[in-house]
Write an enzyme that holds these catalytic residues in place. Structure first.
Site, PDB file in Angstrom:
ATOM      1  N   TYR A   1     -35.773  15.763  32.675  1.00 14.33           N
ATOM      2  CA  TYR A   1     -35.528  15.024  33.914  1.00 14.33           C
ATOM      3  C   TYR A   1     -36.038  15.815  35.114  1.00 14.33           C
ATOM      4  CZ  TYR A   1     -32.967  12.375  37.488  1.00 14.33           C
ATOM      5  OH  TYR A   1     -32.624  11.620  38.576  1.00 14.33           O
TER       6      TYR A   1
ATOM      7  N   ILE B   1     -28.125   1.786  41.918  1.00 15.01           N
ATOM      8  CA  ILE B   1     -28.637   2.103  43.237  1.00 15.01           C
ATOM      9  C   ILE B   1     -29.805   1.195  43.594  1.00 15.01           C
ATOM     10  CG2 ILE B   1     -29.839   3.877  44.580  1.00 15.01           C
ATOM     11  CD1 ILE B   1     -28.112   5.953  43.161  1.00 15.01           C
TER      12      ILE B   1
ATOM     13  N   ASN C   1     -37.836   3.291  42.258  1.00 16.96           N
ATOM     14  CA  ASN C   1     -36.488   3.774  41.980  1.00 16.96           C
ATOM     15  C   ASN C   1     -36.194   3.889  40.489  1.00 16.96           C
ATOM     16  OD1 ASN C   1     -33.410   4.017  42.561  1.00 16.96           O
ATOM     17  ND2 ASN C   1     -33.583   2.178  41.280  1.00 16.96           N
TER      18      ASN C   1
ATOM     19  N   GLY D   1     -25.464   3.569  36.790  1.00 17.77           N
ATOM     20  CA  GLY D   1     -25.441   3.486  35.340  1.00 17.77           C
ATOM     21  C   GLY D   1     -25.913   4.776  34.690  1.00 17.77           C
TER      22      GLY D   1
ATOM     23  N   LYS E   1     -38.968  14.659  37.808  1.00 20.23           N
ATOM     24  CA  LYS E   1     -38.722  14.502  39.244  1.00 20.23           C
ATOM     25  C   LYS E   1     -39.514  15.531  40.062  1.00 20.23           C
ATOM     26  CE  LYS E   1     -35.970  10.943  39.301  1.00 20.23           C
ATOM     27  NZ  LYS E   1     -36.347   9.674  39.976  1.00 20.23           N
TER      28      LYS E   1
ATOM     29  N   SER F   1     -35.077  13.469  43.201  1.00 25.82           N
ATOM     30  CA  SER F   1     -33.793  14.064  42.826  1.00 25.82           C
ATOM     31  C   SER F   1     -33.837  15.548  43.140  1.00 25.82           C
ATOM     32  CB  SER F   1     -33.536  13.865  41.328  1.00 25.82           C
ATOM     33  OG  SER F   1     -32.452  14.660  40.888  1.00 25.82           O
TER      34      SER F   1
ATOM     35  N   ASP G   1     -40.545  -3.765  32.710  1.00 25.82           N
ATOM     36  CA  ASP G   1     -40.472  -2.335  32.428  1.00 25.82           C
ATOM     37  C   ASP G   1     -41.623  -1.638  33.143  1.00 25.82           C
ATOM     38  OD1 ASP G   1     -40.541   0.228  31.275  1.00 25.82           O
ATOM     39  OD2 ASP G   1     -39.949  -0.506  29.299  1.00 25.82           O
ATOM     40  N   VAL G   2     -41.316  -0.615  33.925  1.00 26.26           N
ATOM     41  CA  VAL G   2     -42.366   0.086  34.676  1.00 26.26           C
ATOM     42  C   VAL G   2     -43.341   0.816  33.768  1.00 26.26           C
ATOM     43  CG1 VAL G   2     -41.034   0.375  36.802  1.00 26.26           C
ATOM     44  CG2 VAL G   2     -40.904   2.137  35.009  1.00 26.26           C
TER      45      VAL G   2
END
Length: 243
Positions: A165, A21, A101, A203, A169, A153, A74-75
Site C-alpha cells: 500500500y 469516502i 479516489n 470500508g 501511494k 495517503s 473497475d479502474v
C-alpha cells in the site's frame, strides 16, 4: 450548513465513488453544483467491508434532486474506464475534473504479501489513476484545461505493515508531480490530497480491523479540529483544488 454553489454545471468524475469516502466526495460536489459521475465497484474489494448498489445510489440521488449519476466499473479495466469517461462527456459540458479516489489497502509486510496481491494493490492504486488520467487528459486539453485530484495517503512515505500500500501511494505522489509538470501547458492542474489524523471511517479502514470502529479509532490522532476526519472534510479540500 448551506454550501455556495459553483457557477455552471462543470462535469467531474469520481472513482471509487460507490461507497465510503468516494461516495461522500461525489455527493458533496454534486451539492456544490458540479455535474458528477460516480464510478466504482458494487462488490466489496479485497480487505474492505463496503458494498453498494448502483441502482439504489442513482435512485437516492434522483430523490434528492442532485446532478449525480453512478455507474459500475473497475479502474483496472481499460474498457470500463473508457466507458465511464464517455458517459461523463455525454453530459455535454466537457470534462472539468477527475478525482482518483479508488484504492484498496490490505495490510502486510513484503514477507506476508504474496506476489499476486502486491500486483493487485499497485494495479488498483497506481495503474488505476494512470488509466483514468490517460483517458481524460486529451479531452481536458482539447477543452482548454481541467483539474486532476489524486487521493493519496500518509503511507506514501512509508508505514509499518503497509509495504505494498505504501509503495502504491508513494508512486501516486510521484505520478501526480510528473503529470503536473507534463500537462501544465495544457491548462491542467494536478494535485494530491493526503487524508491525515487516522480514524477515517471507510470500508477499507474498517476492513483492516474486522469492521470494529473502536479498534480503528483507538490510537488515532484525529484532526486539529479535535475530531476524526470525515469524507466531507476531504471533499472540501478537493472542491478547492477543482476551483
Amino acid at each position: 450548513m448551506t454550501q455556495m454553489r459553483e457557477t455552471g454545471a462543470r462535469t467531474v468524475i469520481v472513482s471509487g465513488a460507490t461507497f465510503g469516502i468516494g461516495h461522500d466526495i461525489a455527493v458533496y460536489l454534486a451539492e456544490a453544483g458540479y455535474r458528477v459521475l460516480g464510478f466504482g465497484l458494487e462488490a466489496a474489494p479485497v480487505s474492505s467491508v463496503a458494498t453498494a448498489s448502483v441502482a439504489a445510489l442513482n435512485a437516492e440521488a434522483e430523490t434528492k434532486g442532485l446532478p449525480l449519476s453512478f455507474v459500475a466499473g473497475d479502474v483496472t479495466s481499460e474498457s470500463n474506464v473508457a466507458a465511464a469517461i464517455d458517459q461523463a462527456l455525454a453530459f455535454g459540458q466537457g470534462l472539468h475534473g477527475v478525482i482518483n479516489n479508488a484504492a484498496i489497502g490490505p495490510l502486510g509486510t513484503v514477507l506476508d504479501t504474496d506476489p499476486a496481491l502486491f500486483s493487485r494493490i499497485l494495479e488498483v492504486n497506481l495503474k488505476g489513476p494512470y488509466q483514468m488520467c490517460r483517458a481524460a487528459i486529451p479531452h481536458m486539453a482539447q477543452g482548454g484545461g481541467g483539474r486532476i485530484v489524486n487521493v493519496g495517503s500518509g503511507a506514501g512515505w512509508g508505514k509499518p505493515n503497509m509495504a505494498a500500500y505504501s509503495a502504491s501511494k508513494g508512486g501516486l505522489v510521484a505520478l501526480s508531480a510528473a503529470m503536473a509538470l507534463d500537462h501544465f501547458a495544457d491548462g491542467i492542474a494536478v494535485n494530491t490530497v493526503i487524508p491525515g489524523g487516522g480514524g477515517i471511517v471507510s470500508g477499507m479502514s474498517l476492513g483492516r480491523v474486522s469492521g470494529d470502529q473502536s479498534r480503528l479509532q483507538a490510537k488515532a490522532v484525529g484532526t486539529v479540529a479535535g475530531r476524526f476526519m470525515t469524507g466531507q472534510d476531504l471533499a472540501g479540500a478537493i472542491r478547492f483544488l477543482l476551483s
